[in-house]
Design a protein around this motif. Structure first.
Motif, PDB file in Angstrom:
ATOM      1  N   THR A   1       0.989  -1.210  -0.152  1.00  0.00           N
ATOM      2  CA  THR A   1       0.008   0.074   0.124  1.00  0.00           C
ATOM      3  C   THR A   1       0.783   1.096  -0.298  1.00  0.00           C
ATOM      4  O   THR A   1       0.741   2.305  -0.636  1.00  0.00           O
ATOM      5  CB  THR A   1      -1.073   0.189   1.070  1.00  0.00           C
ATOM      6  OG1 THR A   1      -2.068  -1.023   1.149  1.00  0.00           O
ATOM      7  CG2 THR A   1      -1.591   1.219   1.225  1.00  0.00           C
TER       8      THR A   1
ATOM      9  N   THR B   1       0.873   3.839  -3.088  1.00  0.00           N
ATOM     10  CA  THR B   1       0.343   5.216  -2.860  1.00  0.00           C
ATOM     11  C   THR B   1       1.444   6.282  -3.111  1.00  0.00           C
ATOM     12  O   THR B   1       1.130   7.368  -3.737  1.00  0.00           O
ATOM     13  CB  THR B   1       0.130   5.379  -1.220  1.00  0.00           C
ATOM     14  OG1 THR B   1      -1.035   4.327  -0.951  1.00  0.00           O
ATOM     15  CG2 THR B   1      -0.426   6.782  -0.805  1.00  0.00           C
TER      16      THR B   1
ATOM     17  N   ALA C   1      -3.926   6.847  -1.719  1.00  0.00           N
ATOM     18  CA  ALA C   1      -3.818   5.911  -0.590  1.00  0.00           C
ATOM     19  C   ALA C   1      -5.209   5.051  -0.819  1.00  0.00           C
ATOM     20  O   ALA C   1      -5.018   3.749  -0.522  1.00  0.00           O
ATOM     21  CB  ALA C   1      -4.083   6.809   0.814  1.00  0.00           C
TER      22      ALA C   1
END
Length: 442
Positions: free
Chosen positions: A138, A142, A157
Motif C-alpha cells: 500500500t 500510494t 492512498a
C-alpha cells in the motif's frame, strides 16, 4: 448427542454465510453509486467473486459501487484470502498429524516447518504476514500514484490500499475499468503488485518453512520444494510463451518497447496464476496465449495460500507419478523423499473432479449462449481457478450462465480444499483386502 460437523463442511458453511452477508450488504442502496439497490444476481455474483478472491465482475467496480460498496468488497476478499489461508493451514495441520478438532488444535508437522500451538497462534502468524505485506505494498503504490501520477494523497492512498489488498489476496478486483492497463509500462506499480501476488499465493506453510530455514534449503519440507520449483517453472514458462506469442501482436505487446514487453509478459504470467489483474487486453491475446492461460489458471498457486486452482503440489505429484511409472519405479520420489500413496490418490481425485467441473461448466454455458467455445472455456477455467481474468464476456452472459460461474467460483475456492481435506481425514484402513488383479491399461 449431536454429531459435530466435519471440519471441511464447517469451512464451506462459514464461507457460504459470509457470502450471504456480503450479498445483503451489497444490495443496500448505500452500496451503489446511483443509490439504487443492486439486483440479487449482481450482488450475489460480486459477493461470491470477492469472498472466493476471483475478480470476475458483471459491473464495473469503480463506477457502479459507492465507496461503501467498495469497502464491503475489499473486506469480503480480505476475509476470503486471510480466512482461507488460516483455515487451510489448520486443516493441513490436521491432515499431517491426524488429530481431532475440538476447542483447540495442537500440532506440529513432522518437518517442523509449522511450529504452531493452537488456532490463535496460526491466525496471528497469518495475520502478521498478511497485514505486513499489505501495508508495505500500500505504501509503495500510494507513493507512486501521488508522485508519479499527481493523485491527491487521499485518492492515492485508497487506490493503493484497494489494489494492495486485492493483489496479496489474489483477488483481481480493481477500481479501474481497464484493471491495470493504464500502468502497463510502469514497473513501480506492476512490480510491487507481482510481489504481493506471488507471496500471497505461494502458501503460508511455505512462507513459514522459509522463515525458519531460509539458509538451509536441504531441510526444507518436500511440500516447500515442490511448490517453489513448480512456481519457478510455471512463471518462466508462462513468461516465455506470452513473450513469443504476443511479441508482434499490435493489440498487446507489439507496439511496446523491449522493457515494457518484458514487464508485461512477466506480469501476465504472474497474474494468470489466479491473481486476475491484467496490464494488456486479455480479449486481444492470441490463441496460443489463451491456451497457456488455460494451463496456468487451472493449476493455480500454492496450497494454504490465497491462490486458487487445483494447486501446484497436486500437479507436481501427478507428474512425479508419471515419471516413476515411465521409469518402472514402484515408488514416486522427489528430492530424496517418497510421496505417500494416499497423497497420489488424493492428487488424482482432485485433478479428475476439477476437470469434471470445468467440462460441466463449459457444457452448461455453451448450451445457453452463442459465444465462441474458446472464450467460454477461458471464462469457466478462470472462474473455477478463482483467477478473475476474462476475455470480456462476463457481463454479456445470460443470468443462468452467470449463476453457473458463481457455483464454479465457490467450488473452485472452497471445494478443492475441503475435498482434499475430506479425503485425507476420511482415510481409514480396511480390515481386509481383495485379491489383486491387473486390468489392461492403454
Amino acid at each position: 448427542m449431536k454429531a459435530s460437523l466435519h471440519p471441511s463442511r464447517t469451512v464451506a458453511l462459514l464461507f457460504l454465510a459470509v457470502i450471504v452477508v456480503g450479498t445483503l450488504l451489497l444490495m443496500l442502496p448505500y452500496a451503489s453509486a446511483d443509490g439504487q439497490s443492486a439486483s440479487l444476481l449482481t450482488a450475489a455474483f460480486t459477493a461470491v467473486s470477492a469472498v472466493c478472491v476471483t475478480g470476475l465482475v458483471v459491473v464495473d467496480t469503480g463506477s457502479y459501487w459507492s465507496t461503501f460498496g467498495q469497502w464491503v468488497i475489499l473486506l469480503l476478499f480480505q476475509f476470503g484470502g486471510f480466512g482461507m489461508m488460516t483455515l487451510a493451514t489448520l486443516l493441513g495441520l490436521m491432515v499431517n498429524r491426524s488429530f481431532r478438532l475440538r476447542t483447540k488444535l495442537v500440532a506440529q508437522v513432522e518437518s517442523h516447518s509449522l511450529g504452531l500451538g493452537d488456532i490463535t497462534s496460526v491466525a496471528k502468524l497469518v495475520l502478521v504476514v498478511t497485514l505486513g505485506m499489505e501495508a508495505l505494498i500500500t505504501a509503495l503504490l500510494t507513493l507512486r500514484l501521488h508522485v508519479g501520477y499527481g493523485l491527491p494523497w487521499d485518492q492515492a492512498a485508497w487506490s493503493g490500499l484497494f489494489h494492495a489488498v486485492s493483489a496479496f489476496n489474489n483477488a483481481g478486483f480493481s477500481i479501474h475499468a481497464d484493471s491495470l492497463m493504464g500502468y502497463a509500462g510502469d514497473s513501480l506499480i506492476l512490480t510491487p503488485v507481482m510481489a504481493a501476488i506471488i507471496i500471497g499465493g505461494i502458501g503460508f506453510p511455505v512462507l513459514q518453512d522459509l522463515r525458519n530455514r531460509l539458509r538451509d534449503p536441504r531441510h526444507w519440507s518436500l511440500h516447500t520444494k515442490l511448490t517453489l520449483s513448480g512456481t519457478v517453472l510455471l512463471l518462466l514458462g508462462g513468461f516465455l510463451v506470452m513473450l513469443l506469442a504476443e511479441w508482434s501482436n499490435p493489440r498487446t505487446l507489439g507496439a511496446m518497447t523491449l522493457d515494457d514487453k518484458l514487464l508485461s509478459a512477466a506480469f501476465a504470467s504472474v497474474s494468470a496464476r489466479t491473481a486476475g489483474f491484467n496490464s494488456i487486453d486479455i480479449g486481444a491475446l492470441t490463441h496460443e496465449s489463451w491456451a497457456v492461460h488455460y494451463f496456468l489458471m487451472f493449476i493455480g498457486g500454492g496450497s494454504a495460500g490465497t491462490a486458487g486452482g487445483v494447486k501446484i503440489t497436486t500437479v507436481a505429484v501427478l507428474v512425479l507419478l508419471v515419471v516413476a511409472e515411465i521409469r518402472g519405479r514402484s515408488d514416486t520420489e522427489a528430492f530424496g523423499r517418497r510421496v505417500s500413496d494416499s497423497a497420489q490418490r488424493q492428487a488424482i481425485t482432485v485433478l479428475v473432479l476439477g476437470s469434471a467441473m470445468v467440462v460441466l461448466g463449459t457444457l452448461v454455458i455453451l448450451r445457453n449462449t452463442e459465444i465462441p467455445t474458446d472464450q467460454v472455456i477461458f471464462e469457466v477455467i478462470s472462474a473455477f481457478g478463482t483467477v478473475g481474468l476474462s476475455t470480456g464476456i462476463t457481463a454479456d452472459l445470460p443470468p443462468s450462465s452467470q449463476w453457473m460461474l458463481t457455483l464454479l467460483m465457490f467450488a473452485g475456492r472452497v471445494g478443492t480444499i475441503t475435498l482434499a481435506t475430506s479425503l485425507a481425514l476420511g482415510e481409514h484402513r480396511m480390515p481386509y483386502r481383495y485379491p489383486e488383479e491387473h486390468p489392461i491399461v492403454g
